[in-house]
Each structure stands twice: as C-alpha cells, then as structure tokens.
Motif scaffolding. Structure first.
Motif, PDB file in Angstrom:
ATOM      1  N   ASP A  83       1.927   0.009  11.640  1.00  0.00           N
ATOM      2  CA  ASP A  83       2.942   0.827  12.879  1.00  0.00           C
ATOM      3  C   ASP A  83       3.549   2.508  12.327  1.00  0.00           C
ATOM      4  N   ASP A  84       3.379   2.143  11.169  1.00  0.00           N
ATOM      5  CA  ASP A  84       3.828   2.973  10.102  1.00  0.00           C
ATOM      6  C   ASP A  84       3.067   3.385   9.544  1.00  0.00           C
ATOM      7  N   VAL A  85       2.352   3.998  10.296  1.00  0.00           N
ATOM      8  CA  VAL A  85       0.603   4.641   9.584  1.00  0.00           C
ATOM      9  C   VAL A  85       0.335   5.625  10.851  1.00  0.00           C
ATOM     10  N   SER A  86      -0.270   6.528  10.477  1.00  0.00           N
ATOM     11  CA  SER A  86      -1.231   7.412  11.541  1.00  0.00           C
ATOM     12  C   SER A  86      -2.016   6.918  11.683  1.00  0.00           C
ATOM     13  N   ALA A  87      -3.098   6.747  10.907  1.00  0.00           N
ATOM     14  CA  ALA A  87      -4.609   6.349  11.370  1.00  0.00           C
ATOM     15  C   ALA A  87      -4.961   5.831   9.748  1.00  0.00           C
ATOM     16  N   VAL A  88      -6.518   5.276  10.164  1.00  0.00           N
ATOM     17  CA  VAL A  88      -6.999   4.553   9.556  1.00  0.00           C
ATOM     18  C   VAL A  88      -8.668   5.297   9.142  1.00  0.00           C
ATOM     19  N   LEU A  89      -8.938   5.460   7.952  1.00  0.00           N
ATOM     20  CA  LEU A  89      -9.822   5.776   7.848  1.00  0.00           C
ATOM     21  C   LEU A  89     -10.991   5.495   6.940  1.00  0.00           C
ATOM     22  N   SER A  90     -11.975   4.583   7.399  1.00  0.00           N
ATOM     23  CA  SER A  90     -13.053   4.140   7.388  1.00  0.00           C
ATOM     24  C   SER A  90     -13.902   4.594   6.145  1.00  0.00           C
ATOM     25  N   ILE A  91     -14.675   4.295   4.897  1.00  0.00           N
ATOM     26  CA  ILE A  91     -15.261   5.381   4.456  1.00  0.00           C
ATOM     27  C   ILE A  91     -16.420   4.247   4.335  1.00  0.00           C
ATOM     28  N   ALA A  92     -18.014   3.986   5.301  1.00  0.00           N
ATOM     29  CA  ALA A  92     -18.589   3.348   5.323  1.00  0.00           C
ATOM     30  C   ALA A  92     -19.976   2.874   4.736  1.00  0.00           C
ATOM     31  N   ASP A  93     -20.364   2.228   4.289  1.00  0.00           N
ATOM     32  CA  ASP A  93     -21.916   2.559   4.155  1.00  0.00           C
ATOM     33  C   ASP A  93     -22.577   1.188   4.805  1.00  0.00           C
ATOM     34  N   GLY A  94     -22.105   0.032   5.774  1.00  0.00           N
ATOM     35  CA  GLY A  94     -22.310  -0.790   6.603  1.00  0.00           C
ATOM     36  C   GLY A  94     -21.641  -1.019   7.907  1.00  0.00           C
ATOM     37  N   SER A  95     -21.301  -2.125   7.805  1.00  0.00           N
ATOM     38  CA  SER A  95     -20.185  -2.762   9.445  1.00  0.00           C
ATOM     39  C   SER A  95     -19.127  -2.370   9.636  1.00  0.00           C
ATOM     40  N   LEU A  96     -18.515  -2.827   8.400  1.00  0.00           N
ATOM     41  CA  LEU A  96     -17.044  -2.800   8.288  1.00  0.00           C
ATOM     42  C   LEU A  96     -16.386  -2.560   9.434  1.00  0.00           C
ATOM     43  N   THR A  97     -16.462  -1.239   9.522  1.00  0.00           N
ATOM     44  CA  THR A  97     -15.554  -0.351   9.961  1.00  0.00           C
ATOM     45  C   THR A  97     -15.405  -0.537  12.025  1.00  0.00           C
ATOM     46  N   THR A  98     -16.405  -1.725  12.033  1.00  0.00           N
ATOM     47  CA  THR A  98     -16.591  -2.564  13.281  1.00  0.00           C
ATOM     48  C   THR A  98     -14.995  -3.346  13.595  1.00  0.00           C
ATOM     49  N   HIS A  99     -15.010  -4.218  11.927  1.00  0.00           N
ATOM     50  CA  HIS A  99     -13.611  -4.560  12.083  1.00  0.00           C
ATOM     51  C   HIS A  99     -12.384  -3.681  11.733  1.00  0.00           C
ATOM     52  N   TRP A 100     -12.577  -2.785  11.689  1.00  0.00           N
ATOM     53  CA  TRP A 100     -11.312  -1.682  11.535  1.00  0.00           C
ATOM     54  C   TRP A 100     -10.669  -1.560  13.019  1.00  0.00           C
ATOM     55  N   ILE A 101     -12.109  -1.068  13.884  1.00  0.00           N
ATOM     56  CA  ILE A 101     -11.772  -0.588  15.012  1.00  0.00           C
ATOM     57  C   ILE A 101     -11.443  -1.994  15.944  1.00  0.00           C
ATOM     58  N   GLU A 102     -12.313  -3.006  15.665  1.00  0.00           N
ATOM     59  CA  GLU A 102     -11.738  -4.708  16.788  1.00  0.00           C
ATOM     60  C   GLU A 102     -10.660  -4.856  16.272  1.00  0.00           C
ATOM     61  N   TYR A 103     -10.533  -5.146  14.281  1.00  0.00           N
ATOM     62  CA  TYR A 103      -9.343  -5.891  14.739  1.00  0.00           C
ATOM     63  C   TYR A 103      -8.013  -5.218  14.943  1.00  0.00           C
ATOM     64  N   ALA A 104      -7.510  -3.703  14.023  1.00  0.00           N
ATOM     65  CA  ALA A 104      -6.720  -3.111  13.690  1.00  0.00           C
ATOM     66  C   ALA A 104      -6.467  -2.572  15.119  1.00  0.00           C
TER      67      ALA A 104
END
Lengths: 205, 269, 205
Positions: free
Chosen positions: B162-183
C-alpha cells in the motif's frame, strides 16, 4: 499413520491458506503471515538438504574413484564459498563477492552463451518447412527476427506493424489459451492435493 | 580440419561474424516501440519521491542481456528522484542487484538508506511476494548490509505494498508472472517489467489484459529505452551485432531449407 | 595494475568456449568449478538471509518461540537421510504443498482464468459499436488452442477441425517465441564477446 498425518497437515494448511485469501480479519492476516514465514524457512531447509545430498553423492563417487579431479573441483568450490563468507563476510568487495563476480558470473554467462551457437546450428539443421504448420512456425520466426533488427537504409514499417499484430493477436491468443488451460489445471490439481486425492507427492504406493 | 563437422562451420561463422561487426563500433538507430514508451511514461509520470520496489529476479547467466535493461531503468528511476527498494527473489540476482543499484545510485548522487536501499534475497518467491503484501519488515527484518529495517530512514512508514507505487521486476524467467498474479492481483499494486527477450511472448497475455502495465524486452528494449533517456549504453552498442546475428540465423534457416528441398526433389531424405 | 579478476574470468570464458569443438577436460573442469561455486554461493546466501535473518536471530535473539515450529519442521527434512525415519520428511513437505495449493486456487481462478477470459471477450465490440477483427482473431485463437489441448474427446469432425486450427495459432506463437529466444541467446553471446574483445583482449574499445 504418518501418511495420514501428512495428508491431514496438507489439508489443514491448504484450507487455511485458501480461506484466509478472502478474509481481512487480523487473525487471518496473522495466520497468513506466520504460515508464509514458516514456508520460507522450511524451503530454506529443503535447499540445505539438497546441498547435503549433493555433498554425500560427490563424496561417495570420490571414494569409488569416479572422475576424481572434477568431483574435487566441485567440492573445493562448494567448501571455498562458505569458508570465504565466514572469514570475510558476504558484503561487497570481499573475496566471496570477488569469486562470484569473476568466476561464477563469467562461467555461467558463457555456458549460457553456448546456446547461441546451438540455436544457429539448429536453425540450419532442423528448422525445415516440412509441412504447413512447420512453414507457419518458420515464417512467424523470420518475421519477428526481421522486425526486431535495425538494418541501415531499410525501413520495415509494414513488417514491424505486422509483426506487432502477430505477436499481440494470434501468438498472444495461443499463449492465452495455454495460460487458461494451465490455470484450470492448477486449480484442479491444487484441489486434488488438498483433498488428498492426488498423493504422488507422498511417494510410495 | 578433417575433424570439423558442419555444425563447427556454423559456430565459426557466427563467432567470426559477431567479432567482426563488434570491432566496427557502429551504432544503429532504433525505432522506439509503444511498449517502451509506455514504460518510460509510467516511470516518468510518477511523482518525485515515489517508492518503487525493484526486484532482481534473474540468474547470473543472463547478465549480458539483463544488465543493460536494469541499468537503463535504474538510471531513469534515480534521475526522477524516486525512492528505490531493491531486493532479489533469485539468490544469484542478490549481489548483481546490489552492485547495479550502488553504482547507478552513486552516479546520480543518491544516498544509501535515504534514497535507496537493498533488502537482499528471500527464497520461495510466492511466499516472499505474499508475505511482503502483509508486512515488508517481517519479510526482510534486515537489509543486505545487515542494518535493521527500523533503523533505515527510507523505510520508515513503509509497511506493505500500500505504501509503494509499483513493482519493477527485472527478470530472465517467469518470476514476473508471480509478481503479477500474487502481488498485482491480490494486493492491487502496479507491476512493470524489464525482461529477457525470450520471455516477451510469455507476458503478452498479461500485458494485453492490463494485468501488467508495461514492459521492455531484451537488448533491443534496452536500446530503445537508452534512446529515450538520451545515452548510448549496452543496448545501443549491441544493436549491430544483434541485427547481424538475426540475419545470420535467418540465412542458416534459408540455406538449411534450400538443401532440404533440393534433396527432397532428388529423393534423398 | 594487473586486473586479476578479468584475467581469471577471461581464461574461464575461453575454457567454456572450447566445448564448441567438443567435450574436453578443460570444459569439464570449468563446469565442475561452476557447479561447486554456485552451490556454495547459494548455501551462503540462503543461510545468511533466511536461516539467520528469519529464524536464528529472532528465535535465539528475540526469543520468538513460535519459530520453533518451522525449525523442527525444517530439521525433519533431514530425516530423508535416515531410511528408517525418512517418512518424517513428508510432514514439512505437506506444509509446503498444502500452503502452495491453498494460495494457488483463488489466484489461478482470478488472475489466470477469469481475467484472461474477460480480456478475450471484452474487446470484441469496439467503442464505435463495430466488431473488432483482431479481437475476433484472439477469440478464435484462444478457443481453438483450448480445444487442441482438450483430450477428453477424440479430435475428429468439427472438434478435429477446430483443434487443427489451434495448431496454426500455436505455430505462430512458437515461431514468435523462437524469434525472441534467438534474440535472447544472441544477446548473451554478444555480452560475452564484448567481454573477450574489449575487457580481456583489449582488441576493441
């Protein structure tokens, strides 16, 4: 008995984590936070167990005299890193980070870069338009590759637009179909695991 | 030479060609894509002092591709005066992320602990992402340097997403998927990404569905971002070699197919 | 001053590249070192950032006794090495699998299924009230791909034709993915070449 206890544990943790998703109650939040913390800690232990397994296997192979020098190199590297970390710590500009940056990173990046050569070789030896679907695959790959190249003196506006359309529509649709399929499959599998129908993770019969 | 197989010639061709064009030191102009503009616009439009989580979700193997992407994005975020919270969900990304943030932070005269912080690594990415949604200090009681969360000025008042504007994921695999789906889905935080080119098509459905705001992919994406920022970095430097390598692969496909169809005509399988 | 880091990294990089000719002792040695170093690195990072920061410090420093639960569960993982008691390791695994399944269900339904279905259907009619051709292509692509992976009925007749159409969408997706994968692999190669030519051999600037 232990199998039943494990199945029960799985059911309880699965149910709690499922239910807490829909709740904003402080107790649910606290429970969620605690389980997530436990999960991370247990996961760390599983990594350590994996490493212990690797050491035991390597030592056994070493005793049996299999590829002795390579096993020694692996074990040497494995022992060296914790040793350096214990003596000088793991912060920036320590021997630990020196090894990471000058041994691990170049080695790993170069091993990975070998794939570039094999991709080129596979393109030559295996990427054949044997059928209509194979031809479509080939055409799609070439269009994408050209659209993401910058050749001086050549403007590929039409091709770039077409490649973007291809990526955002038919290609994306197939990926979305796969994604929905995986989503539905994951839900089914998760339910089967929680309800104890899917038990392969327990091993045995 | 007798021992050389056809694949060795393909390897040699790629090696020599890439080395040759890299020695030419020619920089190619790239056209900036809509996706790059969207990500640039997103970081640019955030008010000064906005908090961004920068997650280094990659391994050491992809560093040649990831570094120019991360550098361009960090340069932009630092230059806009955003507060950056670095972390890694891959053990190998831990040190790489810390180095990059420190180097680029220094370039923009940003102070550790006040303008940016590096929380380090936590395993089991799903648990870590969800746990941060409840409490970042409980997930990362200390930063990478061993300082207590409560003693770090930049983190005072930062409790969860709630105190953060965004998540910037720098990824070479599918980890960003989890940021999208879970966060993103559960805690409603905007997710943007800089990813390896190989992962671009994996994320397209999320991008088109609006689950991910925007992303850049590969060295080409980095080169486009560098152009928007007005400097030549690793992305721009590599464009000629990248284009040459693409054309080389296309040439290999064509030669392979010509041989195949000629043989088929002659009845050789 | 001699930059030993670059020299070490350069030699190791060339050692890995020798694999392009064929497997050889130099490559095997580099590979073994990489395995050892990377496992050692992971061990140190996991130990410090998870077991020390999340478990040992709060448990023994702040006396958070509730952390005895994940400690015991984590230690049970080591029972895998004792064949008589290996069944005990199923309990921490049950915690992780149950928790994972529990959190996955709502997320998979919401993020991977519902959201993707809604994004497929919603843009079918554009703001002007006219049907959107691209959105129609996406809809057909998603449905045909899903049917391609639907194995409960034989792919014959109408179902077979739709599944066949799904193949074409999949081929476009695989082709696009191949194109982007080539980009990725070439990027890694370019990075290593830049290191060899510029930093290691000083042949280019």
């Amino acid at each position: 008995m232990t199998r039943k206890f494990a199945l029960m544990t799985c059911f309880i943790f699965g149910l709690v984590m499922f239910v807490q998703y829909f709740s904003n109650h402080p107790t649910a939040k606290l429970l969620n936070q605690s389980i997530l913390e436990y999960w991370q800690i247990i996961f760390a232990f599983t990594l350590i167990v994996g490493i212990a397994g690797f050491i035991m296997n390597s030592v056994r192979e070493l005793r049996e005299g299999e590829s002795k020098i390579y096993k020694l190199a692996s074990l040497g590297g494995l022992i060296l890193m914790p040793l350096l970390a214990m003596i000088w710590g793991i912060k920036a500009d320590t021997p630990f980070t020196w090894i990471f940056e000058n041994v691990q990173v170049p080695l790993q990046a170069t091993v990975f870069s070998l794939l570039a050569f094999f991709v080129a070789s596979a393109s030559f030896r295996g990427f054949r338009a044997r059928s209509i679907p194979a031809g479509i695959l080939l055409a799609s790959a070439i269009i994408i590759l050209i659209s993401r190249s910058s050749i001086p003196g050549f403007q590929f506006d039409f091709l770039t637009d077409f490649a973007n359309w291809l990526r955002s529509n038919p290609a994306m649709a197939a990926r979305r179909g796969i994604l929905i399929g995986i989503g539905l499959g994951s839900v089914t599998t998760s339910l089967r695991v929680i309800l104890g129908i899917e038990r392969t993770w327990l091993g045995g019969k | 030479m007798k021992n050389l197989l056809p694949r060795h010639y393909v390897f040699l061709g790629l090696f020599v060609l890439t080395a040759l064009v890299m020695s030419l030191n020619i920089k190619l102009d790239v056209e900036v894509s809509e996706n790059t503009k969207r990500l640039y616009g997103f970081i640019d439009s955030l008010p000064e002092n906005s908090y961004l989580i920068v997650s280094f979700d990659h391994e050491a193997s992809s560093i040649p591709e990831i570094k120019p992407i991360a550098t361009a994005l960090l340069k932009h975020a630092f230059s806009k005066g955003h507060k950056l919270i670095g972390l890694s969900l891959f053990s190998e990304g831990t040190l790489i992320g810390y180095r990059l943030m420190s180097e680029i932070g220094r370039e923009y005269d940003r102070k550790y602990g006040q303008d940016y912080v590096y929380l380090g690594f936590k395993p089991q990415y799903i648990a870590a992402i969800l746990s941060m949604g409840e409490s970042i200090p409980k997930t990362f009681p200390k930063d990478y340097l061993g300082n207590k969360y409560s003693d770090i000025p930049i983190l005072s008042g930062i409790e969860n997403y709630d105190d953060v504007s965004a998540v910037l994921s720098i990824a070479d695999g599918s980890l960003t998927t989890h940021w999208i789906e879970y966060a993103g889905m559960r805690y409603n935080i905007a997710v943007v990404a800089g990813v390896a080119a190989a992962m671009v098509t994996t994320y397209d459905p999320y991008l088109e569905a609006g689950q991910m705001h925007s992303m850049i992919g590969g060295l080409r994406g980095a080169a486009e971002y560098e152009k928007m920022l007005g400097y030549d970095g690793g992305g721009a430097r590599a464009m000629l070699a990248q284009t040459t390598a693409h054309l080389y692969v296309i040439l290999m496909i064509i030669i392979g197919n010509v041989i195949y169809f000629r043989n088929r005509k002659k009845g050789i399988s | 001053m001699i930059d030993w880091g670059t020299i070490v990294a350069g030699i190791l990089t060339l050692a890995v590249l020798t694999f392009l000719y064929r497997d050889n002792p130099l490559y095997k040695m580099a590979e073994s070192i990489l395995i050892g170093i990377s496992i050692g690195y992971t061990l140190v990072i996991v130990w410090q950032t998870t077991l020390v920061d999340l478990l040992f410090d709060p448990l023994f420093g702040d006396s958070r006794l509730s952390l005895l639960i994940p400690l015991i569960l984590g230690l049970l993982m080591f029972s895998r090495f004792l064949s008589k008691y290996s069944f005990l390791s199923k309990i921490p695994i049950a915690v992780m699998i149950g928790s994972g399944a529990g959190v996955a269900i709502p997320v998979m339904i919401e993020a991977r299924t519902m959201k993707q279905i809604s994004a497929t259907v919603a843009p079918l009619v554009s703001s002007s009230g006219m049907p959107d051709i691209s959105a129609l292509v996406v809809l057909v692509g998603v449905i045909s791909t899903l049917i391609y992976f639907y194995f409960s009925r034989e792919h014959k007749g109408f179902i077979g034709r739709i599944a066949n159409l799904g193949t074409y969408f999949l081929m476009i997706f695989f082709g696009a993915t191949f194109g982007y994968t080539v980009m990725s692999r070439m990027s890694t190669l370019i990075g290593r070449m830049e290191f060899i030519l510029t930093d290691f051999l000083h042949l280019t600037q």
